[in-house]
Design a protein around this motif. Structure first.
Motif, PDB file in Angstrom:
ATOM      1  N   ASN B 309      35.924  37.418  29.976  1.00 38.91           N
ATOM      2  CA  ASN B 309      35.724  36.185  30.745  1.00 38.91           C
ATOM      3  C   ASN B 309      35.910  36.384  32.247  1.00 38.91           C
ATOM      4  OD1 ASN B 309      35.059  34.481  28.644  1.00 38.91           O
ATOM      5  ND2 ASN B 309      37.175  33.941  28.199  1.00 38.91           N
ATOM      6  N   ALA B 310      36.093  37.589  32.708  1.00 41.22           N
ATOM      7  CA  ALA B 310      36.332  37.820  34.137  1.00 41.22           C
ATOM      8  C   ALA B 310      34.991  37.972  34.870  1.00 41.22           C
ATOM      9  CB  ALA B 310      37.189  39.062  34.327  1.00 41.22           C
ATOM     10  N   ARG B 326      38.055  46.039  38.827  1.00 33.07           N
ATOM     11  CA  ARG B 326      37.932  44.663  38.327  1.00 33.07           C
ATOM     12  C   ARG B 326      38.424  44.542  36.888  1.00 33.07           C
ATOM     13  NH1 ARG B 326      31.906  43.294  40.697  1.00 33.07           N
ATOM     14  NH2 ARG B 326      32.467  43.369  42.911  1.00 33.07           N
ATOM     15  N   VAL B 328      41.025  46.295  35.652  1.00 34.33           N
ATOM     16  CA  VAL B 328      42.490  46.237  35.775  1.00 34.33           C
ATOM     17  C   VAL B 328      42.928  44.880  36.340  1.00 34.33           C
ATOM     18  CG1 VAL B 328      44.457  47.231  37.008  1.00 34.33           C
ATOM     19  CG2 VAL B 328      42.779  48.730  35.917  1.00 34.33           C
ATOM     20  N   GLN B 329      42.175  44.353  37.295  1.00 32.04           N
ATOM     21  CA  GLN B 329      42.467  43.021  37.831  1.00 32.04           C
ATOM     22  C   GLN B 329      42.489  41.981  36.726  1.00 32.04           C
ATOM     23  OE1 GLN B 329      41.394  39.071  38.527  1.00 32.04           O
ATOM     24  NE2 GLN B 329      39.736  40.454  38.037  1.00 32.04           N
ATOM     25  N   ILE B 331      42.915  42.310  33.453  1.00 31.21           N
ATOM     26  CA  ILE B 331      44.064  42.472  32.547  1.00 31.21           C
ATOM     27  C   ILE B 331      45.333  42.004  33.260  1.00 31.21           C
ATOM     28  CG2 ILE B 331      45.422  44.122  31.202  1.00 31.21           C
ATOM     29  CD1 ILE B 331      42.848  45.896  31.125  1.00 31.21           C
ATOM     30  N   GLY B 332      45.476  42.413  34.520  1.00 37.85           N
ATOM     31  CA  GLY B 332      46.674  42.055  35.286  1.00 37.85           C
ATOM     32  C   GLY B 332      46.796  40.567  35.546  1.00 37.85           C
ATOM     33  N   ARG B 333      45.654  39.897  35.729  1.00 40.37           N
ATOM     34  CA  ARG B 333      45.706  38.444  35.912  1.00 40.37           C
ATOM     35  C   ARG B 333      46.307  37.794  34.664  1.00 40.37           C
ATOM     36  NH1 ARG B 333      42.096  33.817  34.344  1.00 40.37           N
ATOM     37  NH2 ARG B 333      42.749  32.176  35.761  1.00 40.37           N
ATOM     38  N   LEU B 335      48.161  39.212  32.196  1.00 45.02           N
ATOM     39  CA  LEU B 335      49.562  39.599  31.970  1.00 45.02           C
ATOM     40  C   LEU B 335      50.488  38.942  32.994  1.00 45.02           C
ATOM     41  CD1 LEU B 335      49.131  43.395  31.108  1.00 45.02           C
ATOM     42  CD2 LEU B 335      49.348  41.455  29.530  1.00 45.02           C
ATOM     43  N   GLY B 336      49.993  38.775  34.222  1.00 46.67           N
ATOM     44  CA  GLY B 336      50.811  38.160  35.260  1.00 46.67           C
ATOM     45  C   GLY B 336      51.115  36.695  35.013  1.00 46.67           C
ATOM     46  N   ASN B 337      50.328  36.076  34.145  1.00 46.83           N
ATOM     47  CA  ASN B 337      50.551  34.666  33.826  1.00 46.83           C
ATOM     48  C   ASN B 337      51.418  34.458  32.599  1.00 46.83           C
ATOM     49  OD1 ASN B 337      49.274  33.132  35.848  1.00 46.83           O
ATOM     50  ND2 ASN B 337      47.272  33.660  35.019  1.00 46.83           N
ATOM     51  N   THR B 344      53.934  47.625  31.009  1.00 47.79           N
ATOM     52  CA  THR B 344      52.578  48.174  31.083  1.00 47.79           C
ATOM     53  C   THR B 344      52.589  49.685  31.353  1.00 47.79           C
ATOM     54  OG1 THR B 344      52.468  47.678  33.441  1.00 47.79           O
ATOM     55  CG2 THR B 344      51.606  46.005  31.929  1.00 47.79           C
ATOM     56  N   MET B 347      50.298  51.773  29.216  1.00 50.39           N
ATOM     57  CA  MET B 347      48.918  51.314  29.069  1.00 50.39           C
ATOM     58  C   MET B 347      47.920  52.421  29.423  1.00 50.39           C
ATOM     59  SD  MET B 347      47.037  47.955  30.670  1.00 50.39           S
ATOM     60  CE  MET B 347      46.367  48.768  32.123  1.00 50.39           C
TER      61      MET B 347
END
Lengths: 438, 438
Positions: B309-310, B326, B328-329, B331-333, B335-337, B344, B347
């Motif tokens: 969905n990114a 993008r 990694v961004q 996945i990080g978005r 996990l960051g929420n 990680t 990973m």
């Protein structure tokens, strides 16, 4: 919501307005330098701009909020440590490469800080580093360090415009907002056009002031302002690994009341946030969702986010198509995922002030359809037109107006509200992002 | 994960394969009729296909799962009631208009059921209604009722292909999957190309079988199969207001073991789910994210969803650009929420089997870049090419192959796993959706 309702006929008119906004508060200097280099991971020539924002004297009164992405860039890791330092002396910013999860990234960021400290006669720990651009590549530290003396030589105390221009990547134009308060002023700049759905902070934003506000108050004020501005926008629902909002006071002006300062700070943050969306990658319509009658501001914010992040509704707006069904779908998707259902029987929806849904059913007719289409058309920033090669590139590099597609969502459940701002989904977004790095 | 690795050279080859899949199980008949009408809300001529799926004798053994959207269509409201009925006799399906939040929508759905019951010699409550298409418009009940006898006259017991063709809207081609088991068989059809991120159920899917499975078991099996298939795909993160998956048994074949039946049901659901993505609006690359080493399947699923969905990652895939940053961004978005952070450090990420991230840093070099680009290219379904007018329209109406962009996410945290399937974000998606209704 916006403090202005500006219109610009061309680039020159917009740049002239920016120049008038750009006067630096007392106690700051800004310098930039652009240079060529070759990335390690993709050996093709590239250009980078190094931007320095320096204080005349290090200040204890600085604040910053950073991305919540679980893979933050090295400058974020270093920046979080800097918050514990007694004073800040300068910010060093580069575009083109964001220094995220690159091997040895933190050490590289510290090397650049050390070189900046030498050039500015500061300690390393007094430098806040910031990077934006491609994720995954390594910073060209040697080239940056070689360029630092030129950026330091360019420092001047008149205008923040060079910094606003120096930090951009895919932005079409620089973004500056300012406000005079008593004998002092606040001036803020923002960079960001894609990978924008900030969480706790956003993209790169630097707000400078000469108004004295103690560190603890400054940090609390910044957090509140960010929550109501940058945390309520989304261009593409992607949360950057480099989001940073920094607020620095040189403390030279002591006659401004804290409440007055905080109010001006909020307005600057809201205006810059809307500027970021209006200049968002491929954005041809800014969509403003005002959710009212909510039981709490969080729910109001999340409903607004659900609307501005719904691809099908965003595409319909791009086509000036008032596809109200996709609006209801987006709200219903979010509400359907809540752990316990909320009562939607009093929900009322408007687009451009025109009622389209109430009492559980659509309120549509062919006359409304025409008026809704006109509302979408008046908010369009430019007409989409492919190049001869089939690429879709924005034909303007200034914001022609500040009109929005106005969505009203009255929930009838309480007294809280939130305004969320986003953009449409266009061919220009796909052209920009289907081959960004080449 | 897919049970097949099919390739098709042209439409005829694909249709011929579909025809071979389409044999109806015993005890079912299918008929369709296409007719012209004029929508009330937008007075412009349109066409609708009415599809009937009828049982030779009403059956107690039927199951259905529906959308979780908070504004479900009238057929969903009626369909939920039908689950409490002792038997099901037929399904009546229309495309073009989805009957969602239209004034009097439930009464209209019931009127159509009553007319279908008369034509088929059943009771109204034995008819499951389904509608798909524009949200917000009203069903043309009179025109539908007038068309019902023609649909009933077309009933035949040989092939489900007319139904697979009759239920489509923006789909490029019909979708059918089947499996023979003992003396019986399962055959499923799916409709759906946009507004696809199912939650609990998805789009319109009908699976018919002559294998006897009691109602309670059938319903539990369907829920499990949907959770592992349709609930693990996303085309555009939009959850339809009409999602429905129905499973009906005529009970004629009693020699198949339940475990064997459930395994075949899962495979058909997974294959149809992947078919829906491959035929998704504007999809030029199918992206398959296999998350392993997860502490639980839910986290594995959510990480996969975050990737597919990114928008920025989807655009990069569209451009055959292996923009690993993008990924990694995205996945990080996610996990960051999370309310509490997860570790990680172990990973490991792969694209097409090539390691791109491990031990907290990217593992990139120019040679890998070339291999990654080739992996994206081999998964492309067709090359994007605008028409003379600048519209982007898929040049094929069949799936040329079943290759995917293969993303591997090893978390190193546990033994659970999930495969999530999505598509890229393309000019073809924007063209399709910027003016869908006109």
């Amino acid at each position: 919501m916006p403090s202005t309702q500006l219109t610009f006929n061309d680039r020159e008119q917009h740049r002239s307005w920016l120049s008038n906004q750009a006067t630096l508060p007392r106690g700051f200097r800004v310098g930039t330098h652009r240079f060529a280099f070759t990335p390690i991971e993709a050996p093709k020539p590239a250009k980078m701009t190094l931007t320095l924002i320096a204080l005349d004297a290090p200040t204890p009164d600085f604040a910053a909020v950073f991305t919540r992405n679980a893979f933050p860039g090295a400058p974020i890791v270093v920046g979080r440590q800097r918050l514990d330092e007694p004073t800040l002396g300068a910010i060093v910013i580069n575009n083109k490469i964001s220094n995220v999860c690159a091997p040895g990234g933190t050490a590289t960021a510290e090397r650049v800080c050390a070189a900046a400290a030498t050039a500015l006669n500061l300690r390393s720990a007094q430098i806040l580093p910031s990077s934006t651009g491609v994720i995954g590549w390594s910073l060209p530290a040697d080239a940056m360090i070689a360029a630092l003396p030129d950026a330091a030589a360019a420092l001047q105390a008149d205008s923040i415009l060079p910094a606003a221009e120096g930090i951009v990547t895919t932005d079409l134009y620089p973004k500056i907002r300012s406000r005079a308060l008593g004998a002092g002023r606040l001036v803020g700049i923002a960079k960001g056009a894609g990978m924008i759905e900030p969480n706790l902070a956003t993209m790169l934003v630097y707000i400078l002031t000469d108004i004295a506000v103690p560190r603890a108050e400054l940090r609390a004020m910044l957090k509140r302002a960010v929550d109501e501005s940058f945390n309520r926008i989304s261009i593409d629902s992607d949360t950057s690994t480099s989001d940073t909002v920094a607020l620095v006071s040189s403390g030279k002006i002591t006659d401004v009341a804290p409440a007055e300062f905080e109010s001006a700070l909020h307005q600057i943050c809201r205006d810059l946030a809307e500027d970021v969306v209006r200049n968002g990658e491929g954005v041809r319509h800014v969509i403003r969702v005002a959710t009212t009658g909510a039981p709490d501001a969080r729910l109001a914010t999340q409903i607004g986010k659900a609307v501005v992040n719904a691809p099908l509704f965003k595409c319909a707006v791009a086509g000036n198509d008032p596809n109200v069904g996709r609006l209801v779908q987006a709200i219903g998707r979010y509400l359907g995922n809540l752990p316990s259902p909320i009562d939607t029987s009093a929900m009322r929806l408007t687009i451009g002030g025109i009622e389209i849904f109430a009492e559980g059913v659509f309120k549509l007719d062919p006359t409304k359809e025409i008026a809704l289409t006109q509302h979408l058309q008046q908010a369009e920033l430019y007409v989409s037109q492919p190049t001869a090669e089939g690429a879709f590139v924005p034909p303007i590099d200034f914001p022609p107006h500040e009109r929005c597609v106005e969505i009203g969502i009255e929930l009838g459940l309480g007294n809280d509200a939130a305004v969320v701002i986003g953009g449409d989904l266009t061919h220009e977004y796909v052209t920009e992002n289907a081959d960004y790095r080449s």
